[in-house]
Design a protein around this motif. Structure first.
Motif, mmCIF file in Angstrom:
data_model
loop_
_atom_site.group_PDB
_atom_site.id
_atom_site.type_symbol
_atom_site.label_atom_id
_atom_site.label_comp_id
_atom_site.label_asym_id
_atom_site.label_seq_id
_atom_site.Cartn_x
_atom_site.Cartn_y
_atom_site.Cartn_z
ATOM 1 N N THR A 9 0.827 -1.200 0.000
ATOM 2 C CA THR A 9 0.000 0.000 0.000
ATOM 3 C C THR A 9 0.863 1.253 0.000
ATOM 4 O OG1 THR A 9 -1.676 -1.159 1.268
ATOM 5 C CG2 THR A 9 -1.805 1.233 1.254
ATOM 6 N N THR A 11 1.401 4.972 0.874
ATOM 7 C CA THR A 11 0.869 5.892 1.871
ATOM 8 C C THR A 11 1.634 7.185 1.838
ATOM 9 O OG1 THR A 11 2.309 4.917 3.527
ATOM 10 C CG2 THR A 11 0.065 4.058 3.391
ATOM 11 N N GLU A 233 -6.007 13.190 4.018
ATOM 12 C CA GLU A 233 -5.572 11.877 3.553
ATOM 13 C C GLU A 233 -5.439 10.905 4.724
ATOM 14 O OE1 GLU A 233 -1.628 11.289 1.531
ATOM 15 O OE2 GLU A 233 -2.960 11.193 -0.233
ATOM 16 N N CYS A 235 -4.863 6.611 5.628
ATOM 17 C CA CYS A 235 -4.485 5.306 5.097
ATOM 18 C C CYS A 235 -4.935 4.208 6.062
ATOM 19 C CB CYS A 235 -2.976 5.228 4.887
ATOM 20 S SG CYS A 235 -1.997 5.568 6.366
ATOM 21 N N THR A 253 -4.903 4.163 0.565
ATOM 22 C CA THR A 253 -4.885 5.578 0.946
ATOM 23 C C THR A 253 -6.091 6.274 0.348
ATOM 24 O OG1 THR A 253 -2.473 5.576 1.026
ATOM 25 C CG2 THR A 253 -3.550 7.712 0.868
ATOM 26 N N CYS A 514 0.661 8.182 9.046
ATOM 27 C CA CYS A 514 0.873 7.266 7.927
ATOM 28 C C CYS A 514 2.353 7.237 7.575
ATOM 29 C CB CYS A 514 0.075 7.719 6.710
ATOM 30 S SG CYS A 514 -1.710 7.599 6.901
#
Length: 515
Positions: A9, A11, A233, A235, A253, A514
């Motif tokens: 992922t 981030t 934002e 995550c 995210t 994050c």
């Protein structure tokens, strides 16, 4: 048939307490225009209708942080004139009026941050979209005690659970004028019975901490502030779905607008962690919100700054002593902060719920541990040990320390098994430290075999081995097996989304942002 491993992922790196910047000095002094406010009532002891909504009233921990962050950080970056203009828009309360026998003041500064429950100014469309039905309880939704150290280098944020068992001091009911003797309630009911003053009195009685300043933030401006900032934002390493709030986030995210942010911070039916999990998510949101505030340029742009701050100030109430000089002082203190300078904790609780006749289920503080926590604040000591900064890592659902791994070398390359084992062990996996030889000897693609009952652990392991293949093997048991192929290059660092917490459940800001 093998399933391709998920890519790690991506981030965004988030800074919890950024360093404010000083705006260039204009050629001529300019005074910020006064802020226009909608008429409303204000007062010290009267419980008022807030503007929140949803479930058993929504938690708003970060809303308070929103107001404090914008005021504090902006004060340090834009200057006295702008802050003086904004100060005139704050509703004032007097939570300390006629208070006697208060705790002795300690080192540093203590602020009580309060969010009130209510939803009377939420539109019908928003109530439907974000599931904000129900009647307000005219009580505090969340209380947070913030301690700024005397050297201005550390901020400690303590969550006070709203369902905490409390005994209200003798007081006069703010609504009826009726005299009440001391009696048990849930902590959030103190506001309903006696407004800010009774709330402060109750918290001081429970913590033996003298409150220096009081800040109260309403709910509607939370959504508006997030939207004005352009979203926040967030995550997550696992799906987040709560039918009570409508939250539905896939792993990865996401940039949340005001309404989605509201769903995120309200959700408490995601897992068995309930309120504890929600408080931890609020900490992450607080970090992301402050990051967005600074990275969006709002602190360098007086016009943008006033737009955001005016939105937030539509519902802020503060004690009379919290003015321009205090904002500037806090802003100056924040300049040297880093994420590691901030720490978050919750009041330690007894393991079992505490039933009270006429009140229901409450949570009772662990007397010995809570006393130790508040003693540390009075003595201006950090709650979390200093930890070295860790390199960036991909967030995973299951902590690598909880995953047992056996590595095999599926190629003819000498030492490949040792390299994979060492790499996995270096990022925290519980490897056997004894890699074996196996497979066809010319394996091209690394394979992770796992028992379907441990699929979450398998995904966490796969994140550390980009490009690998996942194979479910019924009955394999709890040990993951990695067959290293010739495609192996290196192990990707991973870490659990929920960090290991120290005493009092404490984490530092750099542990919750994050990666």
């Amino acid at each position: 048939m093998g399933l391709p491993c998920e890519s790690p992922t991506r981030t965004a790196e988030v800074s919890l307490v950024p360093t404010p910047h000083r705006s260039p000095r204009p050629p001529h002094p300019r005074t910020a225009p006064p802020q226009r406010r909608n008429p409303r009532q204000s007062g010290g002891g009267t419980a008022r209708r807030g503007r929140s909504g949803g479930r058993t009233p929504p938690r708003w921990g970060m809303r308070v942080a929103t107001g404090l962050s914008v005021l504090v950080l902006g004060a340090g970056g834009i200057g006295h004139a702008v802050v003086s203009g904004l100060e005139t828009g704050i509703d004032r309360v007097d939570p300390f009026k006629d208070m006697k026998n208060r705790p002795q003041g300690g080192n540093g500064m203590n602020l009580l941050l309060v969010g009130t429950d209510g939803r009377d100014r939420i539109s019908k469309a928003e109530k439907k979209k974000y599931k904000l039905g129900g009647a307000p309880c005219h009580c505090t939704d969340t209380l947070m005690l913030v301690h700024l150290s005397a050297d201005k280098r550390r901020a400690s944020v303590i969550s006070l659970p709203r369902d905490s068992y409390a005994e209200l001091p003798a007081h006069t009911d703010a609504t009826t004028g009726q005299e009440h003797s001391s009696h048990p309630v849930k902590l959030n009911a103190a506001y309903a019975e006696g407004g800010p003053q009774l709330t402060v009195r109750t918290v001081e009685k429970m913590t033996s901490i003298k409150i220096d300043h009081y800040l109260e933030v309403d709910f509607t401006s939370f959504m508006k502030t997030v939207d004005t900032l352009g979203g926040v934002e967030i995550c997550t390493a696992k799906p987040l779905k709560d039918t009570y709030t409508g939250l539905n986030l896939t792993p990865g995210t996401h940039k949340l607008d005001g309404g989605q942010s509201l769903q995120y911070v309200r959700s408490r039916h995601l897992d068995g962690a309930a309120d504890l999990g929600r408080m931890q998510r609020q900490q992450k949101f607080m970090a992301a919100l402050i990051k967005q505030t600074t990275s969006s340029g709002v602190l360098m742009n007086p016009v943008k700054f006033q737009q955001v701050t005016s939105t937030m100030l539509e519902s802020v109430r503060a004690d009379k002593g919290f003015g321009t000089e205090q904002m500037l002082e806090l802003g100056k203190a924040m300049r040297g902060f880093t994420p590691a300078s901030s720490e978050f904790a919750s009041v330690p609780l007894e393991e079992k719920g505490f039933q009270v006749k006429g009140i229901g289920s409450t949570v009772k503080w662990d007397a010995a541990k809570a006393k130790k926590l508040f003693q540390a604040l009075r003595e201006d000591r950090p709650l979390a040990p200093h930890l070295p900064k860790e390199p960036k890592a991909t967030l995973v659902d299951v902590a690598p320390q909880q995953i047992r791994v056996q590595v095999y070398n599926g190629t003819q390359k000498d030492g490949l098994g040792q390299d994979v084992d060492a790499g996995l062990r270096g990022t925290g996996f519980n490897t056997t430290r004894a890699p074996l030889t196996g497979g066809p000897g010319d394996l091209k693609r690394t394979v992770v075999s796992y028992d379907p009952r441990w699929d979450r652990s398998a995904k966490s392991l796969a994140a550390a081995l980009p490009g690998c293949e996942l194979r479910a093997v019924k009955g394999q048991g709890g040990t993951m097996e990695v067959m290293a192929g010739s495609d192996f290059r290196k192990v990707q660092r991973v870490k659990a989304e929920d960090p290991q917490r120290g005493e009092f459940g404490t984490v530092t800001g750099d542990q919750v942002v994050c990666p």
